[in-house]
Design an enzyme around this catalytic site. Sequence first.
Site, PDB file in Angstrom:
ATOM      1  N   ARG A 122       0.831  -1.199   0.000  1.00  0.00           N
ATOM      2  CA  ARG A 122       0.000   0.000   0.000  1.00  0.00           C
ATOM      3  C   ARG A 122       0.868   1.252   0.000  1.00  0.00           C
ATOM      4  O   ARG A 122       0.886   1.999   0.981  1.00  0.00           O
ATOM      5  CB  ARG A 122      -0.955  -0.047   1.187  1.00  0.00           C
ATOM      6  CG  ARG A 122      -1.859  -1.257   1.094  1.00  0.00           C
ATOM      7  CD  ARG A 122      -3.031  -1.156   2.006  1.00  0.00           C
ATOM      8  NE  ARG A 122      -4.237  -1.634   1.334  1.00  0.00           N
ATOM      9  CZ  ARG A 122      -5.432  -1.633   1.899  1.00  0.00           C
ATOM     10  NH1 ARG A 122      -5.604  -1.133   3.095  1.00  0.00           N
ATOM     11  NH2 ARG A 122      -6.474  -2.091   1.227  1.00  0.00           N
ATOM     12  N   GLN A 127      -0.560   2.250  -6.122  1.00  0.00           N
ATOM     13  CA  GLN A 127      -2.021   2.436  -6.033  1.00  0.00           C
ATOM     14  C   GLN A 127      -2.758   1.897  -7.250  1.00  0.00           C
ATOM     15  O   GLN A 127      -3.844   1.338  -7.148  1.00  0.00           O
ATOM     16  CB  GLN A 127      -2.354   3.919  -5.858  1.00  0.00           C
ATOM     17  CG  GLN A 127      -2.353   4.358  -4.403  1.00  0.00           C
ATOM     18  CD  GLN A 127      -2.748   5.811  -4.243  1.00  0.00           C
ATOM     19  OE1 GLN A 127      -3.257   6.425  -5.175  1.00  0.00           O
ATOM     20  NE2 GLN A 127      -2.513   6.357  -3.066  1.00  0.00           N
ATOM     21  N   ASP A 130      -3.375  -1.782  -6.967  1.00  0.00           N
ATOM     22  CA  ASP A 130      -3.934  -2.224  -5.694  1.00  0.00           C
ATOM     23  C   ASP A 130      -5.356  -2.772  -5.899  1.00  0.00           C
ATOM     24  O   ASP A 130      -6.350  -2.073  -5.785  1.00  0.00           O
ATOM     25  CB  ASP A 130      -3.953  -1.040  -4.720  1.00  0.00           C
ATOM     26  CG  ASP A 130      -4.410  -1.441  -3.320  1.00  0.00           C
ATOM     27  OD1 ASP A 130      -4.889  -2.579  -3.151  1.00  0.00           O
ATOM     28  OD2 ASP A 130      -4.296  -0.603  -2.414  1.00  0.00           O
ATOM     29  N   SER A 133      -7.960  -2.568  -3.037  1.00  0.00           N
ATOM     30  CA  SER A 133      -8.653  -1.288  -2.916  1.00  0.00           C
ATOM     31  C   SER A 133      -9.705  -1.121  -4.011  1.00  0.00           C
ATOM     32  O   SER A 133     -10.808  -0.652  -3.746  1.00  0.00           O
ATOM     33  CB  SER A 133      -7.660  -0.129  -3.000  1.00  0.00           C
ATOM     34  OG  SER A 133      -6.910  -0.076  -1.818  1.00  0.00           O
ATOM     35  N   TYR A 226      -3.517  -1.044   7.922  1.00  0.00           N
ATOM     36  CA  TYR A 226      -4.589  -1.761   8.614  1.00  0.00           C
ATOM     37  C   TYR A 226      -4.608  -1.388  10.088  1.00  0.00           C
ATOM     38  O   TYR A 226      -3.603  -0.952  10.634  1.00  0.00           O
ATOM     39  CB  TYR A 226      -4.402  -3.274   8.483  1.00  0.00           C
ATOM     40  CG  TYR A 226      -4.571  -3.736   7.074  1.00  0.00           C
ATOM     41  CD1 TYR A 226      -5.852  -3.876   6.544  1.00  0.00           C
ATOM     42  CD2 TYR A 226      -3.485  -3.983   6.262  1.00  0.00           C
ATOM     43  CE1 TYR A 226      -6.021  -4.263   5.229  1.00  0.00           C
ATOM     44  CE2 TYR A 226      -3.651  -4.367   4.943  1.00  0.00           C
ATOM     45  CZ  TYR A 226      -4.928  -4.503   4.439  1.00  0.00           C
ATOM     46  OH  TYR A 226      -5.104  -4.872   3.149  1.00  0.00           O
TER      47      TYR A 226
END
Lengths: 374, 374
Positions: A122, A127, A130, A133, A226
């Site tokens: 992350r 991104q 990902d 996500s 997280y």
Amino acid sequence: MPIKVAVLFERRAHEKRVAMVPAVADKLAKLGCSISMLTGAGLGSMLPDSAYTSVEIAATEQHLLADADIVLAVQAPTEAEINLLRPGTLLLSFIYPHKEPALTRLLRDKQITCFAMEQVPRISRAQAMDALSSQAALAGYYAALMGATKLARILPMMTTAVGSIRPARCLVMGLGVAGLQALATARRLGAITEGYDVRPETKEQAESLGAKFVDTGVDARGEGGYARELTPEEKDNIAAVVTKHIQQADIVITTAAIPGRPSPKLISKAQVDGMKLGAVIIDLAAEGGGNCEYSVPGETIQQGQITIAAPLNVPSMLAEHASELYAKNLLNLLQLCINDGAITLNWDDEVLAKTVLTHAGRIMPEQIKAALDN
Amino acid sequence: MPIKVAVLFERRAHEKRVAMVPAVADKLAKLGCSISMLTGAGLGSMLPDSAYTSVEIAATEQHLLADADIVLAVQAPTEAEINLLRPGTLLLSFIYPHKEPALTRLLRDKQITCFAMEQVPRISRAQAMDALSSQAALAGYYAALMGATKLARILPMMTTAVGSIRPARCLVMGLGVAGLQALATARRLGAITEGYDVRPETKEQAESLGAKFVDTGVDARGEGGYARELTPEEKDNIAAVVTKHIQQADIVITTAAIPGRPSPKLISKAQVDGMKLGAVIIDLAAEGGGNCEYSVPGETIQQGQITIAAPLNVPSMLAEHASELYAKNLLNLLQLCINDGAITLNWDDEVLAKTVLTHAGRIMPEQIKAALDN
């Protein structure tokens, strides 16, 4: 010689996504790839063979996989599929090694270079790769819709000839990507929204979506974006504040999933028993057992007059867009692996180094290796 | 002596609404009524007996009905219930006499004064009694949600790390109360919305909700706020224009119901067969057979890759709010019938004169009398 890319036919129950969409196939072709798939592989995502103009339809799974250089999938391939691959083949897929340890060992023993999409780090640069996500954003949107359709009330304020209906209240617990989309969607529908998370930095994000933030005074920031696991005392403190908000909500959406671990129980049976008649819980953490003590993964149950839905694989319910975003995530990761029409793996690249699960006969992440090697 | 008001326990399948909510019971009590119902009558609407502080729980149906002055219901009562009533009892309920002619004859023969809620005239003064409208508004909202949950795409534009998702297109056919709420709700969710109706005066209403109006050049204004039936040629002209809009839509919601008559077929099989893969039709006119030739009332079917849902009794899916609005509609009508703690019926009042179905042994509306009297 073009790089041969094979796209798996997703055979797991309730999986409608596919790892390739036509626009991504076109781009891969330009990178020097020839792409193959089995007939009908895209149909669950409303993509007929004819939509894939850059893709060749393989006659059999044997033809598809025997000389593939790269294999793309959503769900982990089956043992039979892995057994058809040549050593050194690149595989990009969700794997979740703790679910089926034997599969990861087989990938190791078959010398597959497997990138596990759930391991994409992350960091800003990754991104666009990902997949957790991209899929979570869709799941959050869908959770708010599910909540709204299962509730016997409407969400928005409505002005009628006999007076106004007050807007419903929606509480979202866990403000990651899914939670924020759930908040945004419930708000679009006109609900009064509240967000809750143990990470205080999510307050501003919730508020930017028009939601009120439930502040419990506990900071639970953990590694890798997280939340860390909480102590029993912290859980009690939170519960005292949160109970009030749960029990005045019409819809509660929970999204607190910790990959590879059981989902934390954010809502106790006692808290549910004190909820408003007709309230609805949508538990997005069902893959890990759920955030609510009453949740039954994959089912929608009635507990008294409370509805508790714990759906599995929610992104598949939005397969068209889920496949589109996932295929683009794969493309962005593949672009790190393909240079001048050839596969080259630069292990100094943090993204590749952290995402790789098996390579050259080894399980690469130390923690997973320790758990699975034998 | 207070006026005795009995609220029926709704026993028809899938009916979760109830004709009384606590706030309305309180107001009726102030008008000089004593209100009774059976235990659990409100539970489908999430209203336990304990919520009804102004209502007495009757031990049996016999106790409830035998000395009732006024009976309130959502769905038409059963023959057994009607047989328990005294001559002259006032009954307020949806009836739809064409569905069960024998029931209307029984109401006539038992000398019940029945006000059929679907007959409330569509005049300004009666808006607060217009149960068709209050229930239709909720149905329109729910139809948009159903469409969104059955679609494998999201409705809003979404900007992600791998690019933007384009918003979905939603076409609403039939811009009465339900259609306008469907447009408003789809728009809230971020869809590009289009509205279509044979009555050109709906153009402005659709546009005020952010929708584009599909103009076909056919004017079909009819009596009483409903569209008149169209000639075959008019239907062809409309189909030519509308087909294009249907076939570029992700969601089509149809709401063209004509009470007591079969619903007009606005979408042919051929039009469906040319729709986008994955498109969804929500047919709100299922009670009259549906607006789509493929619709199966009460079911959700797959026709190729197109989903066609034709739900029955959609307001019941939002029972909490549907009951609240319906009970208020009843209260407003009852206020015309109750003066100084006594029932007095002024037949010069247009609302009462047009809403009454049976009175003093006669079927009152000429058209229904002609069809049913024997």
